[in-house]
Design a protein around this motif. Structure first.
Motif, PDB file in Angstrom:
ATOM      1  N   LEU A  44       0.836  -1.214   0.000  1.00  0.00           N
ATOM      2  CA  LEU A  44       0.000   0.000   0.000  1.00  0.00           C
ATOM      3  C   LEU A  44       0.866   1.258   0.000  1.00  0.00           C
ATOM      4  N   GLY A  45       1.929   1.229   0.777  1.00  0.00           N
ATOM      5  CA  GLY A  45       2.825   2.387   0.838  1.00  0.00           C
ATOM      6  C   GLY A  45       3.418   2.684  -0.526  1.00  0.00           C
ATOM      7  N   ARG A  46       3.813   1.616  -1.193  1.00  0.00           N
ATOM      8  CA  ARG A  46       4.413   1.759  -2.514  1.00  0.00           C
ATOM      9  C   ARG A  46       3.407   2.295  -3.535  1.00  0.00           C
ATOM     10  N   LEU A  47       2.199   1.745  -3.503  1.00  0.00           N
ATOM     11  CA  LEU A  47       1.150   2.216  -4.421  1.00  0.00           C
ATOM     12  C   LEU A  47       0.876   3.706  -4.189  1.00  0.00           C
ATOM     13  N   GLU A  48       0.794   4.078  -2.911  1.00  0.00           N
ATOM     14  CA  GLU A  48       0.482   5.473  -2.578  1.00  0.00           C
ATOM     15  C   GLU A  48       1.586   6.400  -3.084  1.00  0.00           C
ATOM     16  N   ASP A 103       1.276   6.754   6.863  1.00  0.00           N
ATOM     17  CA  ASP A 103      -0.078   6.698   6.303  1.00  0.00           C
ATOM     18  C   ASP A 103      -0.720   5.307   6.423  1.00  0.00           C
ATOM     19  N   ALA A 104       0.028   4.269   6.044  1.00  0.00           N
ATOM     20  CA  ALA A 104      -0.563   2.920   6.114  1.00  0.00           C
ATOM     21  C   ALA A 104      -0.906   2.549   7.565  1.00  0.00           C
ATOM     22  N   PRO A 105       0.004   2.775   8.528  1.00  0.00           N
ATOM     23  CA  PRO A 105      -0.379   2.480   9.915  1.00  0.00           C
ATOM     24  C   PRO A 105      -1.554   3.328  10.413  1.00  0.00           C
ATOM     25  N   MET A 106      -1.626   4.585   9.961  1.00  0.00           N
ATOM     26  CA  MET A 106      -2.740   5.435  10.384  1.00  0.00           C
ATOM     27  C   MET A 106      -4.068   4.909   9.823  1.00  0.00           C
ATOM     28  N   ALA A 107      -4.051   4.471   8.562  1.00  0.00           N
ATOM     29  CA  ALA A 107      -5.277   3.907   7.970  1.00  0.00           C
ATOM     30  C   ALA A 107      -5.694   2.666   8.767  1.00  0.00           C
ATOM     31  N   TRP A 135      -6.858  13.799  -2.946  1.00  0.00           N
ATOM     32  CA  TRP A 135      -5.681  13.043  -3.386  1.00  0.00           C
ATOM     33  C   TRP A 135      -4.493  13.163  -2.444  1.00  0.00           C
ATOM     34  N   ASN A 136      -4.580  13.995  -1.425  1.00  0.00           N
ATOM     35  CA  ASN A 136      -3.357  14.229  -0.640  1.00  0.00           C
ATOM     36  C   ASN A 136      -3.046  13.120   0.364  1.00  0.00           C
ATOM     37  N   PHE A 137      -4.110  12.514   0.941  1.00  0.00           N
ATOM     38  CA  PHE A 137      -3.903  11.371   1.851  1.00  0.00           C
ATOM     39  C   PHE A 137      -4.896  10.269   1.504  1.00  0.00           C
ATOM     40  N   PRO A 138      -4.734   9.675   0.317  1.00  0.00           N
ATOM     41  CA  PRO A 138      -5.788   8.760  -0.154  1.00  0.00           C
ATOM     42  C   PRO A 138      -6.115   7.637   0.834  1.00  0.00           C
ATOM     43  N   MET A 139      -5.110   6.919   1.315  1.00  0.00           N
ATOM     44  CA  MET A 139      -5.501   5.772   2.158  1.00  0.00           C
ATOM     45  C   MET A 139      -5.895   6.196   3.566  1.00  0.00           C
ATOM     46  N   ILE A 140      -5.304   7.251   4.068  1.00  0.00           N
ATOM     47  CA  ILE A 140      -5.734   7.751   5.378  1.00  0.00           C
ATOM     48  C   ILE A 140      -7.195   8.197   5.310  1.00  0.00           C
ATOM     49  N   MET A 141      -7.548   8.857   4.214  1.00  0.00           N
ATOM     50  CA  MET A 141      -8.930   9.334   4.077  1.00  0.00           C
ATOM     51  C   MET A 141      -9.921   8.173   3.989  1.00  0.00           C
ATOM     52  N   VAL A 142      -9.507   7.055   3.387  1.00  0.00           N
ATOM     53  CA  VAL A 142     -10.374   5.866   3.373  1.00  0.00           C
ATOM     54  C   VAL A 142     -10.656   5.462   4.817  1.00  0.00           C
ATOM     55  N   GLY A 143      -9.606   5.456   5.648  1.00  0.00           N
ATOM     56  CA  GLY A 143      -9.778   5.093   7.056  1.00  0.00           C
ATOM     57  C   GLY A 143     -10.638   6.096   7.811  1.00  0.00           C
ATOM     58  N   LEU A 196      -6.892  11.561  -9.284  1.00  0.00           N
ATOM     59  CA  LEU A 196      -5.429  11.520  -9.389  1.00  0.00           C
ATOM     60  C   LEU A 196      -4.811  10.347  -8.623  1.00  0.00           C
ATOM     61  N   THR A 197      -5.513   9.834  -7.606  1.00  0.00           N
ATOM     62  CA  THR A 197      -4.911   8.820  -6.727  1.00  0.00           C
ATOM     63  C   THR A 197      -5.903   7.720  -6.342  1.00  0.00           C
ATOM     64  N   PRO A 198      -6.310   6.898  -7.323  1.00  0.00           N
ATOM     65  CA  PRO A 198      -7.341   5.902  -6.999  1.00  0.00           C
ATOM     66  C   PRO A 198      -6.816   4.575  -6.434  1.00  0.00           C
ATOM     67  N   LEU A 199      -5.502   4.329  -6.505  1.00  0.00           N
ATOM     68  CA  LEU A 199      -5.021   2.945  -6.365  1.00  0.00           C
ATOM     69  C   LEU A 199      -5.157   2.341  -4.978  1.00  0.00           C
ATOM     70  N   THR A 200      -4.804   3.095  -3.927  1.00  0.00           N
ATOM     71  CA  THR A 200      -4.874   2.476  -2.600  1.00  0.00           C
ATOM     72  C   THR A 200      -6.313   2.267  -2.142  1.00  0.00           C
TER      73      THR A 200
END
Ligand code: NAP
Ligand code: MG
Length: 487
Positions: free
Chosen positions: A92-96, A111-115, A158-166, A186-190
Motif C-alpha cells: 500500500l505504501g508503494r502504491l500510494e 499513512d498505512a499504519p494510520m489507515a 488526493w493528498n492522503f488517499p488511504m488515510i482518508m479511506v480510514g 489523481l490517486t485511486p489505487l490504494t
C-alpha cells in the motif's frame, strides 16, 4: 519501471463485492508525478455505475447480512481489515507513493499504519454505540436508539488517499452504514486495494463499494442520487460549497472537511530549536499538500531575524528526491497543474512584496517530475494573497507579530479555521492562546499530530462536522426516540 509495474495492475470498480469494469467500458490513466509516467489504467465510474453501487449498498443495508449482523461480528471484520492493511503496508505504501509522489517514508511508516489504526479503533466502537433511557414521564418508558444513516457516500481528496479511506469508511461502517467511496481521480489505487482487502476481511458484498472516477461525473452523481443518505466530503472549500448546495435537493446530510491556512505561532520564549523543526515539518511534511499545514508562520518580532535565518537554512537542506528512496523527505507534487499553481503563488508573493529566502523553483529529479523546492517567503503581510489563500504546496509565508494580542488577531484573520500551532514555554500563555484561536485543532509545542481517537475538523470556512474520535460517530448515526406507554 518494470519493478513498478509488477506491483500494479489495471484498477477496477468494486461494486457488490466484485471487481468490475465501468458500464461504459471507459478507463482513465493514473500517473506517477515523480516520473511523469503512466502507472496503469483504471475503470472510470459513470452515473450508471453510481446507481448500481448505491443499489448494492442499499440492498446490503436494508436486508443484507451487514444489517442483521451482531455488532461483535462487525467489530471482528473491521479489526481484521485493520490487520490486513498493516500486513499489506509495504504494498500500500508503494502504491500510494507511485500514485501521489509522497515519500515512501510517509506512506509506508505513517499513512498505512494510520489507515489501519482507524479500522482498529472504530472496530471497537461497533460494540459500544448505545442509546439512553430517559425517564421523562411516569406514564411512559422512554429511550433512544442510535441507528446508522443508511448509505454513506464518501468523496475524498488526493493528498492522503488511504488515510482518508480510514477516516471516512471506518466510523461509517462501524456504525452499521454501507458506503460508496469515490477516491480522487489523481490517486485511486490504494482505495481500490483497500476495497479488495475489505472483501478478504469478510465484509459482505455491497457494504463497501469503490468507484474511481471524475468528481464532476461520478462524484456529482453520488451527490444527486436520492439513494444516498449522507455525503462525507474532504476536499476544497469550493467543491464543498457546491456539494452542500446540490445535496440540498435530496436533503442530504453532509460533513465537510475543507481547506485551511493554519497559523503556526512562535513566541520568543519558545524552545527555538524545537520550533524551527516544528515550523519546517509543519509546512513541508506531505509536500505542504496538507489541509492542516502550518502555512502561515507567525514569529514574534524580537526573535524574527534569528528564527528565519535558521528556518531558511533548514529548508535549503530539505532537497526534493526520489520518493521511493526511504531517506527522502520531500517528494513530488501530485500533478503538473498543482505544481504550476504553487509556483504561481511564489511569483504572486514576490510581486506582493514578500522576500524569497529559500527555494522557489521547480527542481526535477533525474530530469523528471513535479518537484518544487522547500520555499520560504519572509516579510509577508497577513493581508497578502499568499497569507490568505490556500497554496497547498511547500510554500511557507512568514509574518511578524509584536505581542499576544497581535498574534491572536493575525492568527484568526483568515477565512479558514482548521488548525493552529503555538510554541512557548509559558504554560499560561499556551492555554490562553489555545482557547482564543479559532481552529478545530491546536497543537502546543508540536505540529501535525493525529490519532484515530482524537476529533479533527474545521471552524469557519474549513467546514463542519468532525472526522475521528467518538465525535465522528455522531456524523454517521441518527437518534430515534421511542415512547412506550406503560399505563
Ligand atoms: P477537490 O478538488 O475539492 O476534490 C476532492 C474530491 O471531490 C475529489 O474526489 C474530487 O474528484 C471530488 N469532486 C470534484 N468535483 C466534484 C463535484 N462536482 N461533485 C462531487 N465531487 C467532486 O480537492 P482536492 O484538490 O482533491 O484536495 C485538496 C483540498 O482538500 C484542499 O483544499 C485541502 O485543504 C482539502 N483537504 C482538507 C482536509 C480536511 O480534513 N479538512 C484534508 C485533506 C484535504 P476529482 O478527483 O475527480 O477532482
Ligand atoms: Mg497518480
Amino acid at each position: 519501471m518494470t519493478d513498478m509495474l509488477a506491483t500494479t495492475r489495471p484498477g477496477k470498480l468494486i461494486i457488490n463485492g466484485e471487481a468490475v469494469d465501468a458500464a461504459t467500458g471507459r478507463t482513465f490513466r493514473t500517473m506517477n508525478p515523480a516520473t511523469e509516467e503512466a502507472i496503469c489504467e483504471v475503470a472510470e465510474a459513470g452515473p450508471e455505475d453510481v446507481d448500481r453501487a448505491v443499489k448494492a449498498a442499499r440492498a446490503a443495508f436494508d436486508g443484507g447480512p451487514w444489517a442483521r449482523m451482531r455488532p461483535a461480528e462487525r467489530q471482528r471484520i473491521l479489526f481484521r481489515l485493520g490487520d490486513l492493511i498493516l500486513e499489506h503496508a509495504d504494498e500500500l505504501g508503494r502504491l500510494e507513493t507511485l500514485d501521489n509522489g509522497k515519500p515512501i517514508f510517509e506512506s509506508r511508516q505513517i499513512d498505512a499504519p494510520m489507515a489501519a489504526n482507524c479500522f482498529h479503533y472504530f472496530a471497537g466502537w461497533a460494540t459500544k454505540l448505545a442509546g439512553e433511557t430517559l425517564p421523562v414521564q411516569p406514564a411512559f418508558f422512554t429511550y433512544t436508539l442510535r441507528e446508522p444513516l443508511g448509505v454513506v457516500g464518501a468523496i475524498i481528496p488526493w493528498n492522503f488517499p488511504m488515510i482518508m479511506v480510514g477516516w471516512k469508511c471506518a466510523p461509517a461502517l462501524a456504525a452499521g452504514n454501507c458506503v460508496v467511496l469515490k477516491p480522487a481521480e489523481l490517486t485511486p489505487l490504494t482505495a481500490i486495494r483497500i476495497g479488495e482487502l475489505a472483501l478478504e476481511a469478510g465484509l459482505p458484498p455491497g457494504v463497501l463499494n469503490v468507484l474511481p472516477g471524475k468528481g464532476s461525473v461520478a462524484g456529482e452523481a453520488m451527490v444527486r442520487h436520492p439513494g444516498v443518505d449522507k455525503i462525507t466530503f474532504t476536499g476544497s472549500t469550493e467543491v464543498g460549497k457546491h456539494i452542500m448546495k446540490t445535496g440540498a435537493d435530496t436533503v442530504k446530510k453532509v460533513t465537510l472537511e475543507l481547506g485551511g491556512k493554519s497559523p503556526n505561532i512562535v513566541f520568543a520564549d519558545a524552545d527555538l530549536e524545537a520550533a524551527v523543526r516544528g515550523a519546517t515539518t509543519g509546512i513541508f511534511y506531505g509536500k505542504g499538500e496538507v489541509c492542516a499545514a502550518g502555512s502561515r508562520l507567525l514569529v514574534e518580532s524580537s526573535v524574527h531575524d534569528e528564527f528565519v535565518a535558521k528556518l531558511a537554512e533548514r529548508a535549503k537542506r530539505l532537497v526534493p528526491a526520489d520518493p521511493l528512496d526511504p531517506k527522502t523527505r520531500l517528494g513530488a507534487l501530485v500533478s503538473a497543474a498543482q505544481m504550476e499553481k504553487v509556483l504561481g503563488y511564489v511569483d504572486t508573493g514576490v510581486s506582493e512584496g514578500a522576500k524569497l529566502v529559500a527555494g522557489g523553483k521547480r527542481q526535477p529529479v533525474g530530469g523528471k517530475g513535479y518537484f518544487v523546492q522547500a520555499t520560504v517567503l519572509d516579510q509577508v503581510d497577513n493581508r497578502m494573497r499568499v497569507a490568505q489563500e490556500e497554496i497547498f504546496g511547500p510554500v511557507l509565508a512568514v509574518i511578524r507579530f509584536e505581542d499576544v494580542e497581535d498574534a491572536v488577531r493575525k492568527g484568526n484573520d483568515s477565512p479558514y479555521g482548521l488548525a493552529a500551532g503555538v510554541w512557548t514555554r509559558d504554560v499560561n500563555k499556551a492555554h490562553a492562546v489555545a482557547r482564543r484561536l479559532q481552529a478545530g485543532t491546536v497543537w502546543v509545542n508540536a505540529y501535525n499530530f493525529y490519532d484515530a481517537g482524537m476529533p479533527f475538523g474545521g471552524y469557519k470556512a474549513s467546514g463542519f462536522g468532525r472526522d475521528l474520535g467518538p465525535e465522528s460517530l455522531r456524523e454517521y448515526t441518527q437518534v430515534k426516540s421511542v415512547w412506550i406507554s406503560i399505563e
